[in-house]
Design an enzyme around this catalytic site. Structure first.
Site, PDB file in Angstrom:
ATOM      1  N   HIS A  43      11.942 -20.990  24.256  1.00 21.11           N
ATOM      2  CA  HIS A  43      11.033 -22.074  23.841  1.00 21.11           C
ATOM      3  C   HIS A  43      10.360 -21.784  22.508  1.00 21.11           C
ATOM      4  O   HIS A  43       9.293 -22.325  22.229  1.00 21.11           O
ATOM      5  CB  HIS A  43       9.992 -22.341  24.936  1.00 21.11           C
ATOM      6  CG  HIS A  43      10.589 -22.937  26.180  1.00 21.11           C
ATOM      7  ND1 HIS A  43       9.965 -22.944  27.412  1.00 21.11           N
ATOM      8  CD2 HIS A  43      11.783 -23.567  26.374  1.00 21.11           C
ATOM      9  CE1 HIS A  43      10.746 -23.542  28.302  1.00 21.11           C
ATOM     10  NE2 HIS A  43      11.855 -23.913  27.707  1.00 21.11           N
ATOM     11  N   SER A 100       7.419 -21.010  37.296  1.00 17.41           N
ATOM     12  CA  SER A 100       7.446 -22.024  38.350  1.00 17.41           C
ATOM     13  C   SER A 100       8.840 -22.609  38.504  1.00 17.41           C
ATOM     14  O   SER A 100       9.108 -23.329  39.463  1.00 17.41           O
ATOM     15  CB  SER A 100       6.442 -23.142  38.036  1.00 17.41           C
ATOM     16  OG  SER A 100       6.754 -23.715  36.782  1.00 17.41           O
TER      17      SER A 100
END
Ligand code: OAD
Length: 256
Positions: A120, A198
């Site tokens: 990212h 997550s």
């Protein structure tokens, strides 16, 4: 009582190719907020569509630049924790280790990990929104803003476009080569440690599943139990800064 470390430690001790796949939780004990925690998650307090998209930057560049500078300040003032350090140490213990992270901080590097694949992007790689030129002063000193303080983004030397954070925003593609390498490593490893994520953001979240499908074992390290009903998937439930040093100790000290 079953010893939850037994199988993961054996897998780690015997693995040739290991991928460590990290998310925001690996930096939580360094004081960097995660995105989705009920109490302190960034996306509980801030609206991603107003901060983490190209449209948001065009609509309000000062708000977006100020928010990322606030996050960069937090990272600059933080230190790698025991999990980052254990991951860096692991490189000397296994024949091949690849660290793949969704994080935009540099705490893996500051702990000593090399060749980290940043899916990212990075807070330390700002570039021009218009022409893509990298911003020369990537090591610029943070200005200590607070979360809501607006800051005008610097201007590009070449085209005078606005400098944007070097992170991947919602709606943008991941850096192609980095992503391809991460997928390749995940599909060829024996063991993938998925730490502090997550697993909700695609396509990064496919990486543990890809490793499992290719025949690797996966160990999830997270204070919350991750669904690990799949064969060859295991949970070590706890904070990364406690679990990772213990896992290395169990795998490499010769104790059972
Ligand atoms: P999340 O905030 O979604 O998830 C953090 C995970 O870390 C949760 O599963 C927590 O239970 C766990 N966690 C919290 N404290 C921990 C600790 N001390 N040790 C281990 N685990 C802990 O963060 P990510 O999964 O990284 O994307 O989020 C993925 C992406 O969503 C981010 O890269 C970012 C965000 O939007 C972009 O900005 C593109």
């Amino acid at each position: 009582m079953t010893d939850t470390y037994h199988i993961p430690a054996q897998l780690l001790a015997n693995a040739n190719r290991v991928v460590v796949f990290t998310g925001a939780g690996v930096s939580a004990e360094s004081g960097i907020p995660t995105f989705r925690g009920r109490l302190s998650g960034l996306w509980e307090r801030f609206e991603p569509s107003q901060l983490a998209t190209p449209d948001a930057f065009m609509a309000d560049p000062e708000l977006v630049w100020g928010w990322y500078e606030w996050r960069r300040t937090l990272v600059c003032n933080a230190k790698p924790n025991a999990a980052h350090i254990a991951i860096a140490e692991l490189a000397a213990r296994v024949p091949r280790l690849t660290v793949v992270t969704q994080n935009v901080d540099d705490l893996h590097e500051r702990a000593g990990s090399a060749g980290v694949l940043h899916l990212h992007g990075s807070l330390n790689a700002p570039r021009c929104f218009d022409c893509g030129a990298s911003f020369p002063d990537a090591a610029m000193k943070p200005q200590e803003p607070d979360a809501g303080r607006r800051l005008a983004p610097p201007r590009c030397q070449h085209c005078s476009g606005m400098i944007r954070p070097g992170v991947v925003w919602f709606g943008e593609s991941l850096p192609e080569q980095v992503f391809a390498r991460a997928f390749e490593e995940a599909s060829q490893c024996d063991l993938l440690l998925s730490i502090g994520t997550s697993g909700l953001v695609q396509p990064a979240a496919q990486i543990p599943a890809l490793a499992l499908a290719a025949g690797a074992s996966v160990v999830h390290i997270n204070p919350e139990n991750v669904d690990s009903r799949m064969q060859n998937a295991y949970n070590l439930t706890g904070a990364a800064g406690e679990v990772m040093p213990e896992l290395l100790r169990r795998a490499f000290s010769g104790s059972p």
